[in-house]
Design a protein around this motif. Structure first.
Motif, mmCIF file in Angstrom:
data_model
loop_
_atom_site.group_PDB
_atom_site.id
_atom_site.type_symbol
_atom_site.label_atom_id
_atom_site.label_comp_id
_atom_site.label_asym_id
_atom_site.label_seq_id
_atom_site.Cartn_x
_atom_site.Cartn_y
_atom_site.Cartn_z
ATOM 1 N N VAL A 78 36.682 25.432 46.561
ATOM 2 C CA VAL A 78 36.499 26.843 46.258
ATOM 3 C C VAL A 78 37.489 27.192 45.141
ATOM 4 C CG1 VAL A 78 36.688 29.186 47.164
ATOM 5 C CG2 VAL A 78 35.833 27.352 48.629
ATOM 6 N N ILE A 79 37.003 27.793 44.068
ATOM 7 C CA ILE A 79 37.837 28.156 42.929
ATOM 8 C C ILE A 79 38.164 29.643 43.039
ATOM 9 C CG2 ILE A 79 38.016 28.175 40.417
ATOM 10 C CD1 ILE A 79 37.496 25.354 41.479
ATOM 11 N N LEU A 80 39.474 29.976 43.071
ATOM 12 C CA LEU A 80 39.908 31.364 43.212
ATOM 13 C C LEU A 80 40.854 31.743 42.077
ATOM 14 C CD1 LEU A 80 40.784 31.358 47.030
ATOM 15 C CD2 LEU A 80 38.653 32.118 45.949
ATOM 16 N N ASP A 81 40.486 32.750 41.329
ATOM 17 C CA ASP A 81 41.330 33.279 40.254
ATOM 18 C C ASP A 81 42.310 34.263 40.880
ATOM 19 O OD1 ASP A 81 42.470 34.563 38.066
ATOM 20 O OD2 ASP A 81 40.579 34.715 36.970
ATOM 21 N N VAL A 82 43.604 33.912 40.869
ATOM 22 C CA VAL A 82 44.625 34.771 41.474
ATOM 23 C C VAL A 82 45.450 35.514 40.415
ATOM 24 C CG1 VAL A 82 44.751 33.479 43.645
ATOM 25 C CG2 VAL A 82 46.254 32.839 41.743
ATOM 26 N N THR A 83 44.887 35.644 39.224
ATOM 27 C CA THR A 83 45.558 36.395 38.162
ATOM 28 C C THR A 83 45.143 37.860 38.217
ATOM 29 O OG1 THR A 83 43.830 36.151 36.486
ATOM 30 C CG2 THR A 83 45.430 34.326 36.686
ATOM 31 N N SER A 84 45.705 38.642 37.323
ATOM 32 C CA SER A 84 45.369 40.066 37.252
ATOM 33 C C SER A 84 43.930 40.286 36.801
ATOM 34 C CB SER A 84 46.333 40.798 36.316
ATOM 35 O OG SER A 84 46.265 40.253 35.019
ATOM 36 N N LYS A 85 43.260 39.239 36.335
ATOM 37 C CA LYS A 85 41.854 39.318 35.924
ATOM 38 C C LYS A 85 40.917 38.825 37.016
ATOM 39 C CE LYS A 85 42.966 40.425 31.649
ATOM 40 N NZ LYS A 85 42.948 41.796 31.248
ATOM 41 N N GLY A 86 41.471 38.364 38.126
ATOM 42 C CA GLY A 86 40.666 37.812 39.208
ATOM 43 C C GLY A 86 39.941 38.890 40.002
ATOM 44 N N PRO A 87 39.001 38.464 40.833
ATOM 45 C CA PRO A 87 38.235 39.411 41.660
ATOM 46 C C PRO A 87 39.006 39.788 42.929
ATOM 47 C CG PRO A 87 37.486 37.197 42.101
ATOM 48 C CD PRO A 87 38.531 37.087 41.005
ATOM 49 N N GLU A 88 38.574 40.890 43.533
ATOM 50 C CA GLU A 88 39.088 41.256 44.864
ATOM 51 C C GLU A 88 38.626 40.194 45.855
ATOM 52 O OE1 GLU A 88 40.860 43.414 46.506
ATOM 53 O OE2 GLU A 88 41.167 45.072 45.168
ATOM 54 N N PRO A 89 39.383 39.841 46.857
ATOM 55 C CA PRO A 89 40.733 40.326 47.125
ATOM 56 C C PRO A 89 41.814 39.476 46.487
ATOM 57 C CG PRO A 89 40.029 38.987 48.966
ATOM 58 C CD PRO A 89 38.875 39.002 47.963
ATOM 59 N N TRP A 90 41.416 38.413 45.768
ATOM 60 C CA TRP A 90 42.378 37.410 45.287
ATOM 61 C C TRP A 90 43.293 37.944 44.195
ATOM 62 C CZ3 TRP A 90 42.248 34.685 49.257
ATOM 63 C CH2 TRP A 90 41.049 34.486 49.930
ATOM 64 N N VAL A 91 42.869 38.968 43.465
ATOM 65 C CA VAL A 91 43.704 39.609 42.453
ATOM 66 C C VAL A 91 45.000 40.139 43.074
ATOM 67 C CG1 VAL A 91 42.559 41.858 42.714
ATOM 68 C CG2 VAL A 91 43.705 41.301 40.560
ATOM 69 N N ARG A 92 44.989 40.370 44.371
ATOM 70 C CA ARG A 92 46.177 40.902 45.053
ATOM 71 C C ARG A 92 47.354 39.931 45.024
ATOM 72 N NH1 ARG A 92 44.847 45.392 48.551
ATOM 73 N NH2 ARG A 92 42.687 45.954 48.122
ATOM 74 N N PHE A 93 47.097 38.653 44.723
ATOM 75 C CA PHE A 93 48.182 37.682 44.573
ATOM 76 C C PHE A 93 48.870 37.810 43.210
ATOM 77 C CE2 PHE A 93 45.948 35.533 48.050
ATOM 78 C CZ PHE A 93 47.018 35.203 48.871
ATOM 79 N N SER A 94 48.273 38.546 42.286
ATOM 80 C CA SER A 94 48.873 38.730 40.970
ATOM 81 C C SER A 94 50.202 39.473 41.104
ATOM 82 C CB SER A 94 47.944 39.548 40.071
ATOM 83 O OG SER A 94 48.637 39.956 38.907
ATOM 84 N N PRO A 95 51.222 39.044 40.369
ATOM 85 C CA PRO A 95 52.503 39.778 40.385
ATOM 86 C C PRO A 95 52.357 41.211 39.872
ATOM 87 C CG PRO A 95 52.752 37.643 39.312
ATOM 88 C CD PRO A 95 51.281 37.844 39.546
ATOM 89 N N PHE A 96 51.279 41.511 39.173
ATOM 90 C CA PHE A 96 51.047 42.849 38.628
ATOM 91 C C PHE A 96 50.439 43.805 39.666
ATOM 92 C CE2 PHE A 96 51.323 40.132 34.984
ATOM 93 C CZ PHE A 96 51.862 40.908 33.982
ATOM 94 N N TRP A 97 49.911 43.270 40.776
ATOM 95 C CA TRP A 97 49.216 44.105 41.753
ATOM 96 C C TRP A 97 50.179 45.117 42.378
ATOM 97 C CZ3 TRP A 97 44.295 45.044 42.691
ATOM 98 C CH2 TRP A 97 43.981 45.816 43.812
ATOM 99 N N PRO A 98 49.804 46.390 42.408
ATOM 100 C CA PRO A 98 50.692 47.436 42.938
ATOM 101 C C PRO A 98 50.632 47.553 44.470
ATOM 102 C CG PRO A 98 48.691 48.421 42.085
ATOM 103 C CD PRO A 98 48.589 46.941 41.794
ATOM 104 N N HIS A 99 51.356 46.681 45.138
ATOM 105 C CA HIS A 99 51.418 46.714 46.601
ATOM 106 C C HIS A 99 52.217 47.911 47.104
ATOM 107 C CE1 HIS A 99 49.579 42.811 47.291
ATOM 108 N NE2 HIS A 99 50.272 42.360 46.273
ATOM 109 N N GLY A 100 53.204 48.324 46.315
ATOM 110 C CA GLY A 100 54.068 49.430 46.702
ATOM 111 C C GLY A 100 55.143 49.009 47.692
ATOM 112 N N GLY A 101 56.272 49.703 47.654
ATOM 113 C CA GLY A 101 57.360 49.468 48.596
ATOM 114 C C GLY A 101 58.069 48.149 48.459
#
Length: 178
Positions: free
Chosen positions: A23-46
């Motif tokens: 399974v190929i998963l793009d974990v960059t800021s250009k990736g799809p949900e939910p895997w984009v959440r692994f991007s350091p740019f994702w605003p998790h908050g707190g």
């Protein structure tokens, strides 16, 4: 089995040939949900900011860029508040050479900043914001995580550190970085 990490810019045929059935998963800021959440740019908050008790950032990248000090610009805590995943980066073209990162009252060099700022911050997000997705990854079998760089060596300073390698390490052993 631990996930593999590959360059995001590789073609689908090349990836399928090297990692058949994975399974190929793009974990960059250009990736799809939910895997984009692994991007350091994702605003998790707190996200706690190292060296600044009681101060929080929206993202890992906000911490990293906000604590960066250049020849022509000091740290910029305004980066902690960015939620758009845009306009976070600060570059040498605009601000001059990087002098280090602020850690409390200290200016620390790049490798130490990776070890004492970036790694603990990314690990915090894996532990406190991404636990369910980490568990999904652990149960998926053969997985390839795509990132812009594949460098997993914290001490290799000539190449940006791959957050996908940090995810790989966390999924396989519960450790972030070496």
């Amino acid at each position: 089995m631990a996930p593999w990490v590959a360059g995001r810019r590789r073609g689908a045929k090349s990836l399928e040939a090297e990692f058949p059935g994975a399974v190929i998963l793009d974990v960059t800021s250009k990736g799809p949900e939910p895997w984009v959440r692994f991007s350091p740019f994702w605003p998790h908050g707190g996200v706690p900011v190292p060296g600044m008790p009681g101060v929080f950032s929206e993202s890992v990248e906000g911490v990293w860029q906000g604590l960066k000090v250049f020849e022509g610009a000091d740290a910029d805590p305004g980066r902690f508040r960015i939620t758009s995943m845009r306009g976070i980066k600060r570059t040498v073209r605009k601000y001059g050479p990087v002098l280090g990162h602020r850690l409390g009252d200290e200016l620390v060099p790049y490798e130490r900043a990776r070890r004492e700022i970036y790694l603990p911050t990314y690990r915090w997000v894996l532990e406190h914001r991404l636990g369910a997705l980490v568990e999904r990854l652990r149960g998926m079998g053969d997985v390839v995580l795509l990132d812009y760089t594949v460098n997993g060596d914290v001490g290799e300073l000539r190449v940006p550190l791959s957050h996908a390698q940090l995810v790989r390490s966390w999924v396989s052993s519960g450790v972030v970085g070496r």
